[in-house]
Write a protein that holds these residues in place. Structure first.
Motif, PDB file in Angstrom:
ATOM      1  N   ASP A 186       0.838  -1.201   0.000  1.00 22.44           N
ATOM      2  CA  ASP A 186       0.000   0.000   0.000  1.00 22.44           C
ATOM      3  C   ASP A 186       0.874   1.252   0.000  1.00 22.44           C
ATOM      4  O   ASP A 186       0.546   2.237  -0.650  1.00 22.44           O
ATOM      5  CB  ASP A 186      -0.912   0.018   1.228  1.00 22.44           C
ATOM      6  CG  ASP A 186      -1.962  -1.079   1.171  1.00 22.44           C
ATOM      7  OD1 ASP A 186      -2.534  -1.299   0.086  1.00 22.44           O
ATOM      8  OD2 ASP A 186      -2.189  -1.741   2.203  1.00 22.44           O
ATOM      9  N   ARG A 190       0.432   2.816  14.295  1.00 22.47           N
ATOM     10  CA  ARG A 190      -0.967   2.387  14.300  1.00 22.47           C
ATOM     11  C   ARG A 190      -1.512   2.381  12.856  1.00 22.47           C
ATOM     12  O   ARG A 190      -1.308   3.340  12.121  1.00 22.47           O
ATOM     13  CB  ARG A 190      -1.767   3.366  15.158  1.00 22.47           C
ATOM     14  CG  ARG A 190      -3.193   2.994  15.402  1.00 22.47           C
ATOM     15  CD  ARG A 190      -3.838   4.186  16.140  1.00 22.47           C
ATOM     16  NE  ARG A 190      -5.262   3.987  16.261  1.00 22.47           N
ATOM     17  CZ  ARG A 190      -5.845   3.442  17.310  1.00 22.47           C
ATOM     18  NH1 ARG A 190      -5.106   3.048  18.334  1.00 22.47           N
ATOM     19  NH2 ARG A 190      -7.142   3.303  17.370  1.00 22.47           N
ATOM     20  N   GLY A 191      -2.150   1.304  12.471  1.00 15.01           N
ATOM     21  CA  GLY A 191      -2.729   1.195  11.115  1.00 15.01           C
ATOM     22  C   GLY A 191      -1.879   0.365  10.177  1.00 15.01           C
ATOM     23  O   GLY A 191      -2.308   0.044   9.064  1.00 15.01           O
ATOM     24  N   VAL A 192      -0.642   0.017  10.580  1.00 15.91           N
ATOM     25  CA  VAL A 192       0.232  -0.796   9.721  1.00 15.91           C
ATOM     26  C   VAL A 192      -0.045  -2.276   9.982  1.00 15.91           C
ATOM     27  O   VAL A 192       0.027  -2.735  11.122  1.00 15.91           O
ATOM     28  CB  VAL A 192       1.723  -0.480   9.982  1.00 15.91           C
ATOM     29  CG1 VAL A 192       2.623  -1.492   9.253  1.00 15.91           C
ATOM     30  CG2 VAL A 192       2.049   0.939   9.526  1.00 15.91           C
ATOM     31  N   ALA A 193      -0.362  -3.002   8.936  1.00 15.04           N
ATOM     32  CA  ALA A 193      -0.625  -4.438   9.075  1.00 15.04           C
ATOM     33  C   ALA A 193       0.667  -5.220   8.945  1.00 15.04           C
ATOM     34  O   ALA A 193       0.910  -6.192   9.657  1.00 15.04           O
ATOM     35  CB  ALA A 193      -1.621  -4.896   8.022  1.00 15.04           C
ATOM     36  N   ASN A 194       1.492  -4.817   8.023  1.00 16.07           N
ATOM     37  CA  ASN A 194       2.753  -5.531   7.788  1.00 16.07           C
ATOM     38  C   ASN A 194       3.746  -4.576   7.133  1.00 16.07           C
ATOM     39  O   ASN A 194       3.350  -3.631   6.438  1.00 16.07           O
ATOM     40  CB  ASN A 194       2.509  -6.745   6.886  1.00 16.07           C
ATOM     41  CG  ASN A 194       3.729  -7.657   6.815  1.00 16.07           C
ATOM     42  OD1 ASN A 194       4.603  -7.597   7.680  1.00 16.07           O
ATOM     43  ND2 ASN A 194       3.780  -8.498   5.797  1.00 16.07           N
ATOM     44  N   THR A 240       1.945  -2.724   4.183  1.00 15.73           N
ATOM     45  CA  THR A 240       0.513  -2.946   3.918  1.00 15.73           C
ATOM     46  C   THR A 240      -0.256  -2.394   5.112  1.00 15.73           C
ATOM     47  O   THR A 240       0.156  -2.549   6.263  1.00 15.73           O
ATOM     48  CB  THR A 240       0.168  -4.434   3.742  1.00 15.73           C
ATOM     49  OG1 THR A 240       0.719  -5.168   4.816  1.00 15.73           O
ATOM     50  CG2 THR A 240       0.709  -4.982   2.440  1.00 15.73           C
ATOM     51  N   ALA A 241      -1.357  -1.739   4.784  1.00  9.48           N
ATOM     52  CA  ALA A 241      -2.162  -1.103   5.839  1.00  9.48           C
ATOM     53  C   ALA A 241      -3.216  -2.076   6.343  1.00  9.48           C
ATOM     54  O   ALA A 241      -3.603  -3.016   5.637  1.00  9.48           O
ATOM     55  CB  ALA A 241      -2.835   0.144   5.273  1.00  9.48           C
ATOM     56  N   GLN A 242      -3.649  -1.809   7.578  1.00  8.11           N
ATOM     57  CA  GLN A 242      -4.767  -2.602   8.086  1.00  8.11           C
ATOM     58  C   GLN A 242      -6.015  -2.271   7.282  1.00  8.11           C
ATOM     59  O   GLN A 242      -6.143  -1.171   6.736  1.00  8.11           O
ATOM     60  CB  GLN A 242      -4.988  -2.271   9.569  1.00  8.11           C
ATOM     61  CG  GLN A 242      -3.927  -2.883  10.457  1.00  8.11           C
ATOM     62  CD  GLN A 242      -4.060  -2.443  11.902  1.00  8.11           C
ATOM     63  OE1 GLN A 242      -4.923  -1.642  12.245  1.00  8.11           O
ATOM     64  NE2 GLN A 242      -3.192  -2.956  12.756  1.00  8.11           N
ATOM     65  N   LYS A 243      -6.914  -3.230   7.205  1.00  9.51           N
ATOM     66  CA  LYS A 243      -8.134  -3.060   6.421  1.00  9.51           C
ATOM     67  C   LYS A 243      -8.891  -1.815   6.895  1.00  9.51           C
ATOM     68  O   LYS A 243      -9.086  -1.614   8.098  1.00  9.51           O
ATOM     69  CB  LYS A 243      -9.014  -4.296   6.565  1.00  9.51           C
ATOM     70  CG  LYS A 243     -10.028  -4.443   5.457  1.00  9.51           C
ATOM     71  CD  LYS A 243     -10.740  -5.764   5.531  1.00  9.51           C
ATOM     72  CE  LYS A 243     -11.782  -5.847   4.445  1.00  9.51           C
ATOM     73  NZ  LYS A 243     -12.580  -7.047   4.559  1.00  9.51           N
ATOM     74  N   ALA A 286      -7.895   1.232   6.778  1.00 10.70           N
ATOM     75  CA  ALA A 286      -7.050   2.347   7.220  1.00 10.70           C
ATOM     76  C   ALA A 286      -7.024   3.449   6.163  1.00 10.70           C
ATOM     77  O   ALA A 286      -7.076   3.162   4.964  1.00 10.70           O
ATOM     78  CB  ALA A 286      -5.634   1.850   7.494  1.00 10.70           C
TER      79      ALA A 286
END
Lengths: 227, 376
Positions: free
Chosen positions: B54, B85-89, B209-212, B214
């Motif tokens: 992302d 905060r908001g980062v998935a990976n 990659t962002a959290q869904k 975000a």
């Protein structure tokens, strides 16, 4: 009797200034139904220009043109096609059939222009092909017809809109004498038997015997009228 | 009306063939020139647009993808990013120019791409042989079919050499072109680190990659607030930055763009000339139509129908040949792309060109000297 075509003080000038040419110069003429009128004169005398103006495909510089009593000289360009379609049938020296359409389709086309249903247009066309003796050539393309046959198709097309006025420009010029005679007999019959006003521009002295009136034109003026 | 239009075209088959040839040529010209330009655009930034990330976190000095290797940064920033905060990976990623040594001793410049085979972010796509998981083994690589010959690779398991280290080929991709002419060679981040001698604690990029759900713009700001000396771009932004660099700062990009525009102009002119000539060929017939009582509107319709029929038939032939050309080009280093939206746009353009050209000739047809019909 009301004239089918009536022109008064008709003038057509091409170009302007010193180069101006008066192709038609103050012509007065009434064309009546039931008669074959022949316009004769040397090349460049203005016969075809006069025919074009009477046929509403060329506008006069001045003067009046009435078709069945309706003044058309002041009509706008976009109003003239409907006048032609309703009142006038044309026959050309070069036949001017659409080479991509069959003989029958060439004639049916007038029906479609008049908004006739396809079946009705076809029925009328078949009847016209019977009249001009070409029933068996309905599906032939123009390139497969002789000159005489093409001109008979052109006559059928000219009649397809059931016009009161038939204007023919040198209709026999491209035909042999026998074909020319057949064509002119048909045109004469249209005038005498069906009351059409037939105007023929011609140089062909062989056909003058069919004329009810002969109008001689020279330098854009009527020089002689023979009835 | 439609009958006359169709028959007029089909009656003179040679003329119709010439008309169609003009239209087909114009379509091919537009497809090839525009397709090359699109291929150029795609090739310059394909690794970015296919990364699956992302966001891209890059050094401040980096302006486009290929030079990232010149400005590595500390991998501590990776952990700062992961803590946002908001980062998935988030994973480390390398791209760097380096030399490939073939079996025969010859060398070839390549761009090594190091990614995390576990996350697959930034990894190869269009895989035709092998499995990305195989890249978890040290010193294993994926190469593209297009560059096998240049890299001296004939089969899986073959070994090349990168900067003194073995590089065993464990997979092939198809159509991953390199704009810089240095083939991309995919490997794990760890292997790439070895190949380019990148210090243990450094990375070239970080892919996020962002959290869904975000908000990417907010996430960019949050990362920038936590991590110093980096820029953060969405994948689309970084892709466009890279494309823009290659298009506008190199002669090649501008030349391709100009060629694409010229292709469009020449295509329009060819179609216009062809349709105009077709209409003028039938001028006498339109004069006759006028004489027997057809309105100008009727004549317009016949002419426009002829143009539309020509456009449709020409397009079907032209686009079919174009797809064949595009298919054949898939094994060339210069890609020609023809996405469906462009193919549809070209249809619209073809109809528009043909109708516009016919409208120009209508002007002539409706102003015919009426006496024309009386001339033999």
């Amino acid at each position: 009797m009301e004239a089918a075509v009536s022109v008064k003080n008709l003038t057509k000038v091409y170009a302007s200034g010193e180069a101006a040419v008066r192709a038609v110069n103050g012509v007065n003429l009434d064309i009546h139904g039931g008669q074959v009128t022949m316009l004769m004169g040397p090349s460049g005398s203005g016969k075809t220009t006069l025919l074009s103006i009477m046929g509403c495909i060329l506008r006069a510089t001045s003067g009046s043109v009435r078709i069945r009593g309706e003044e058309v000289s002041h009509l706008k360009e976009r109003q003239l096609p409907s006048i032609r379609l309703a009142h006038i049938g044309f026959i050309f020296q070069g036949f001017n059939l659409f080479p991509a359409l069959t003989a029958g389709e060439n004639v049916e086309y007038i029906g479609s222009l008049k908004g006739l249903h396809k079946a009705e247009a076809r029925r009328r066309t078949e009847s016209l092909f019977e009249q001009v003796g070409l029933a068996e050539k309905y599906n032939a393309f123009p390139e497969d017809l002789s000159g005489g046959q093409k001109q008979r198709v052109a006559i059928a097309r000219a009649l397809a809109g059931d016009p009161e006025i038939i204007l023919a420009d040198e209709p026999t010029a491209a035909l042999d004498s026998q074909s020319g005679r057949t064509v002119i007999e048909m045109l004469a019959a249209l005038a005498h038997d069906r009351g059409r006003a037939v105007v023929i521009v011609t140089h062909d002295n062989r056909i003058v015997e069919f004329a009810d009136r002969i109008i001689n034109i020279e330098d854009g003026k009527v020089t002689d009228r023979i009835s | 009306m439609a009958l006359l239009a169709r028959r007029n075209l089909l009656h003179d088959k040679v003329r119709f063939a010439v008309t169609l040839t003009g239209i087909v040529f114009a379509i091919l010209l537009m497809v090839v020139q525009f397709g090359l330009f699109l291929g150029f655009m795609e090739t310059t930034s394909n690794n970015v647009s296919h990364s699956g990330a992302d966001l891209w976190v890059i050094s401040k000095s980096v302006r486009y993808f290929d030079i990232g290797g010149w400005a590595p940064f500390s991998e501590r920033k990776l952990y700062q990013i992961l803590g946002t905060r908001g980062v998935a990976n988030a994973t480390k990623y390398i791209v760097q120019y380096i030399v490939w040594k073939r079996d025969d001793g010859g060398t070839e410049n390549i761009q090594i791409v190091g990614f995390d085979p576990g996350s697959k972010l930034g990894g190869p796509w269009n895989i035709v042989q092998g499995n990305v998981e195989d890249l978890k083994a040290d010193n294993t690589v994926f190469v593209d079919d297009l560059y096998r010959e240049r890299l001296g690779i004939t089969h899986l398991g073959q070994v090349g050499e990168i900067n003194g280290y073995r590089a065993r080929v464990v997979g092939f991709t198809e159509g991953i072109r390199s704009f810089t002419t240095s083939p991309f060679v995919f490997t794990s981040f760890k292997s790439a680190q070895n190949y380019i001698r990148l210090p243990e604690e450094q990375t070239v990029y970080v892919l996020v990659t962002a959290q869904k759900g975000a908000d990417l713009e907010q996430l960019k700001q949050d990362i920038l607030a936590r991590v110093s000396d980096v820029d953060v771009y969405t994948t689309a932004e970084f892709s466009w930055m890279t494309q823009r660099y290659w298009i506008f700062t190199t002669g090649a990009g501008v030349a391709t763009l100009i060629a694409a525009m010229l292709g469009l102009v020449v295509g329009v002119v060819v179609v216009a000339q062809t349709i105009y000539a077709t209409t003028i060929d039938h001028l006498r017939e339109f004069g006759t139509l006028k004489a027997i009582g057809a309105s100008n509107l009727h004549i317009y319709r016949v002419i426009i129908e002829q143009a539309i029929i020509s456009a449709i038939v020409g397009y079907i032939i032209g686009i079919s040949i174009s797809f064949a050309v595009v298919y054949l080009s898939r094994r060339n280093e210069a890609a020609i792309l023809l996405p469906w939206p462009i193919a549809i746009a070209i249809f619209g353009l073809t109809v528009l060109m043909c109708v516009s050209a016919s409208v120009v000739s209508i002007h002539k047809a409706t102003r015919i000297d009426p006496a024309l019909v009386f001339k033999n």
